[in-house]
Design a protein around this motif. Structure first.
Motif, short mmCIF file in Angstrom:
data_model
loop_
_atom_site.label_atom_id
_atom_site.label_comp_id
_atom_site.label_asym_id
_atom_site.label_seq_id
_atom_site.Cartn_x
_atom_site.Cartn_y
_atom_site.Cartn_z
N LYS A 131 11.36 -3.06 10.67
CA LYS A 131 12.06 -2.77 9.20
C LYS A 131 11.62 -1.42 8.77
CE LYS A 131 10.96 -6.27 6.50
NZ LYS A 131 10.99 -7.65 6.00
N THR A 132 12.42 -0.82 7.86
CA THR A 132 12.03 0.30 7.30
C THR A 132 11.76 0.24 5.84
OG1 THR A 132 13.41 1.25 8.87
CG2 THR A 132 12.58 2.90 7.34
N PRO A 133 10.62 0.48 5.16
CA PRO A 133 9.47 0.99 5.87
C PRO A 133 8.68 -0.38 6.82
CG PRO A 133 8.91 0.50 3.58
CD PRO A 133 10.35 0.47 3.76
N PRO A 134 7.92 -0.28 7.60
CA PRO A 134 7.39 -1.36 8.13
C PRO A 134 6.15 -2.12 7.56
CG PRO A 134 6.50 0.66 9.21
CD PRO A 134 7.32 0.99 8.26
N ARG A 151 10.82 0.95 20.07
CA ARG A 151 11.77 0.24 19.22
C ARG A 151 12.66 -1.00 20.17
NH1 ARG A 151 13.15 0.07 14.33
NH2 ARG A 151 11.46 1.65 13.66
#
Ligand SMILES: [Zn+2]
Length: 458
Positions: free
Chosen positions: A273-276, A250
């Motif tokens: 980003k979450t989720p990717p 990361r």
């Protein structure tokens, strides 16, 4: 910056050069060499540099595989730091090389010899740094321990593993710095970035076997060991292990984002980003380096089968080499392969480093890395800004394995750090005519002193 951290010292250059030459000419291969001979040569150097007998230890499981442990005492404000380097080298044959691999040769700006870049250079640099600190009466804020060890490249007496199991007290530390990689990556001599390996993938081989009663090849049947193995391999080819980032990868992509542009920069932002964003993952995965950074990978590397041109094959076998992300065990990946192949006729076994084929993989795994240590990276950034202005310092995950697998497993976060510069298309470690640039080596000496002092001053 308050003051210049980098202070080149002619005597230290000479000493590092002499030790690199001496080590290069001691054969430390597993087949006929002696790591002990190299360790003993370094003992004499440390004695000459004023280290007392009580701070020098030579020990190991047998006569050829002894490791050297040396300690430079600090004020005791913090727990020690451990520096590690392997003394053994990969085999090298005179007929494959332009010069004798066990003669140290200086030619056209390079030092040649087996181990000149992996990693007798690093052994000489770390040793020369400790000797300079001793000479200058420097008292670090923590003990600095140096371990020069056996069997990183192969063999059955890995020195780091042995020391951890038998003499943990001698090398116990808060964190570890290994000189066996990292460095300033450059392209046609232009520095691009300083890489610091802060975690690593786990290496593993698996054996896929299809068996069949066989028969005469004039009377083929639908069941056939080669067809079945080929189908299994095709399923592996079509499979992608899940996308996964850890603290280190990361941080790597956060750094990459700053030096990337266009679609690549947008894709990196999207995977962070979450989720990717899985479309972005797929686009980036087309690049082999990004692919291996984000995924466990498995690929067939060897194939064999059949016993006669006119007979149906009774066996077909493939070696599948996997590089496993931190946190996943060998056995977990063996079970995953069974699921991917989805054919109970294919046997999936684990091949250990000794070549033995076993029905189960172990629970061994590479440890999920903690967030990179700020003290180490701050110290690095300061020295890098002075020596290679403008390049970023990026934590990376090594796709191969080093002795860090043992120290990380022992709870000591390990960083692979060197100040040597190497060109992207001139990596000769393990190959013929291994070499290190003369300037790269001396700047690596200057770097290491400044960096180690920076890390251990406060
Ligand atoms: Zn190495």
């Amino acid at each position: 910056m308050a003051q210049q951290a980098v202070q080149p010292d002619e005597a230290t250059h000479r000493l590092a050069h002499d030790m690199l030459m001496q080590l290069s000419e001691i054969n430390t291969t597993d087949s006929i060499g002696s790591v002990t001979a190299a360790a003993e040569a370094m003992v004499q150097r440390f004695r000459d540099a004023g280290f007392p007998e009580s701070d020098i230890h030579v020990l190991g499981p047998n006569d050829r595989k002894k490791n050297l442990v040396v300690r430079l005492h600090g004020s005791g404000k913090h727990k020690p730091v451990l520096l590690i380097g392997h003394l053994d080298v990969v085999e090298a044959r005179r007929e494959d090389w332009s010069t004798d691999p066990f003669k140290f040769v200086e030619q056209e700006g390079y030092f040649y010899g087996r181990g000149s870049s992996d990693m007798k250079d690093g052994d000489a640099i770390m040793s020369a740094t400790l000797m300079r600190m001793k000479k200058e009466g420097y008292i670090p804020s923590r003990d600095i321990i140096l371990a020069l060890t056996a069997d990183e490249e192969g063999g059955t007496s890995n020195g780091v593993d042995w020391l951890l199991k038998n003499h943990r007290e001698l090398i116990d530390a808060e964190f570890v710095m290994n000189h066996d990689g990292g460095g300033v990556l450059s392209e046609h001599g232009k520095p691009l970035m300083m890489e610091v390996n802060a975690t690593e993938k786990l290496y593993s081989d698996f054996v896929l076997t299809a068996t069949n009663p066989g028969g005469h090849s004039s009377l083929p049947r639908p069941d056939n060991a080669i067809y079945e193995l080929a189908a299994a391999i095709t399923r592996i080819a079509n499979y992608q292990f899940p996308f996964e980032l850890n603290n280190v990868t990361r941080a790597y992509y956060e750094g990459q984002q700053k030096i990337s542009a266009g679609q690549r920069a947008a894709d990196i932002a999207a995977i962070l980003k979450t989720p990717p964003d899985l479309d972005a993952v797929a686009r980036l995965s087309k690049d082999p380096i990004d692919n291996s950074t984000m995924h466990t990978t498995c690929v067939p590397t060897r194939l064999s089968g059949g016993h006669a041109n006119n007979a149906l094959p009774q066996t077909a076998q493939a070696n599948v080499n996997c590089r496993i992300l931190p946190g996943h065990s060998l056995e977990e990946i063996r079970l995953a392969l069974i699921k991917i192949i989805a054919d109970s006729k294919i046997k999936v076994q684990y091949r250990d480093i000794g070549g033995q084929v076993l029905d189960h993989g172990s629970d061994r795994h590479s440890f999920v890395p903690p967030p990179p240590r700020q003290d180490v990276f701050a110290a690095l950034r300061q020295v890098v800004a002075e020596m290679w202005p403008g390049i970023p310092v990026l934590p990376t995950m090594a796709t191969g394995a080093s002795d860090g697998v043992y120290t990380n497993a022992a709870g000591m976060p390990t960083y692979i750090i060197s100040g040597e510069q190497y060109d992207r298309d001139d990596v000769r470690a393990h190959g013929k005519d291994e070499r290190i640039g003369v300037q790269s080596f001396y700047r690596g000496v200057d770097f290491y002193y400044a960096f180690l002092k920076n890390v251990t001053e406060k």
